[in-house]
Design a protein around this motif. Structure first.
Motif, PDB file in Angstrom:
ATOM      1  N   ARG A  45       1.992   1.535  -3.597  1.00  0.00           N
ATOM      2  CA  ARG A  45       0.871   1.841  -4.489  1.00  0.00           C
ATOM      3  C   ARG A  45       0.451   3.291  -4.382  1.00  0.00           C
ATOM      4  NH1 ARG A  45      -3.954   3.256  -4.663  1.00  0.00           N
ATOM      5  NH2 ARG A  45      -3.990   3.516  -2.397  1.00  0.00           N
ATOM      6  N   ARG A  56       7.091   2.877  -7.156  1.00  0.00           N
ATOM      7  CA  ARG A  56       6.149   2.576  -8.233  1.00  0.00           C
ATOM      8  C   ARG A  56       6.586   3.240  -9.536  1.00  0.00           C
ATOM      9  NH1 ARG A  56       0.762   6.319  -7.017  1.00  0.00           N
ATOM     10  NH2 ARG A  56       1.713   8.306  -7.611  1.00  0.00           N
ATOM     11  N   GLU A 112       0.821  -1.208   0.000  1.00  0.00           N
ATOM     12  CA  GLU A 112       0.000   0.000   0.000  1.00  0.00           C
ATOM     13  C   GLU A 112       0.858   1.263   0.000  1.00  0.00           C
ATOM     14  OE1 GLU A 112      -3.112   2.616  -0.156  1.00  0.00           O
ATOM     15  OE2 GLU A 112      -3.001   0.479  -0.647  1.00  0.00           O
TER      16      GLU A 112
END
Length: 215
Positions: free
Chosen positions: A36, A128, A33
């Motif tokens: 992300r 990311r 998370e």
């Protein structure tokens, strides 16, 4: 750890441990998370050309390398450092003894705030691939001396080729860098007296950026 009894039926039943933790199937990898949502970053040397010398004693006023938190002091964004690494870069001759990674958070704000990464040999990037980091990295910065922590190291022979590296997982006891402060870190190692050429190292750091209220 004890859990309360589950209910019956086919619906999802929320459960708590006796300590108040959610009990549920983990489908995502730890840290997913943070990556992300664009809160997980890495930084450090991007080219061997920027490699730096080790130190033969723990520094008092100059940090070999820093990770600076550029967030304004009016905010509450902290850098939570979860990994540090180094590698011998092949330049010079590394001594036939050992190399130790050390680090510490400055007890006060960095003397001169960073507004970008140092030179072209240093970069930061979200894990990311996209996202803007609050953390900047640079070398040889003036600092207030932290209480240094020796994180570990390796024993090695005299080396002239890229052959060693070391990494430390700090995720279970991370450094917390508040706004305008810095994590200082470097490599402690003897300088080779036979080859008379200083070995050089490249370093990297990984961190998450989180809102936090500090006491």
């Amino acid at each position: 750890m004890a859990f309360k009894a589950t209910g019956s039926g086919s619906g999802l039943v929320g459960e708590l441990s006796n300590l108040g933790d959610d009990r549920m199937a983990q489908l995502e990898a730890p840290g997913f998370e943070m990556g992300r949502s664009g809160r997980s970053f890495v930084g450090g040397h991007s080219l061997i050309a920027g490699a730096i010398s080790p130190v033969s004693d723990l520094p008092t006023t100059t940090a070999p390398m820093v990770l600076f938190n550029s967030a304004p002091t009016t905010g509450n964004k902290c850098l939570v450092v979860k990994r540090l690494s180094f590698s011998y870069s092949t330049s010079g001759t590394i001594s036939a003894f050992g190399s130790v990674l050390f680090a510490g958070v400055t007890p006060s704000k960095l003397a001169t705030a960073l507004v970008a990464n140092g030179a072209t040999n240093f970069r930061t990037q979200a894990t990311r691939g996209t996202g803007t980091a609050l953390g900047f990295v640079d070398v040889a910065k003036t600092i207030a001396q932290p209480t240094w922590q020796l994180l570990g190291g390796i024993v090695h022979g005299a080396e002239t080729t890229m052959s060693i590296g070391y990494t430390v997982d700090l995720s279970s006891h991370p450094y917390v860098v508040q706004p305008q402060f810095a994590l200082a870190f470097g490599v402690l190692s003897a300088i080779d007296t036979v080859g008379a050429t200083t070995p050089l190292y490249i370093l990297s750091v990984a961190w998450d950026e989180c809102e936090a209220t500090l006491p």
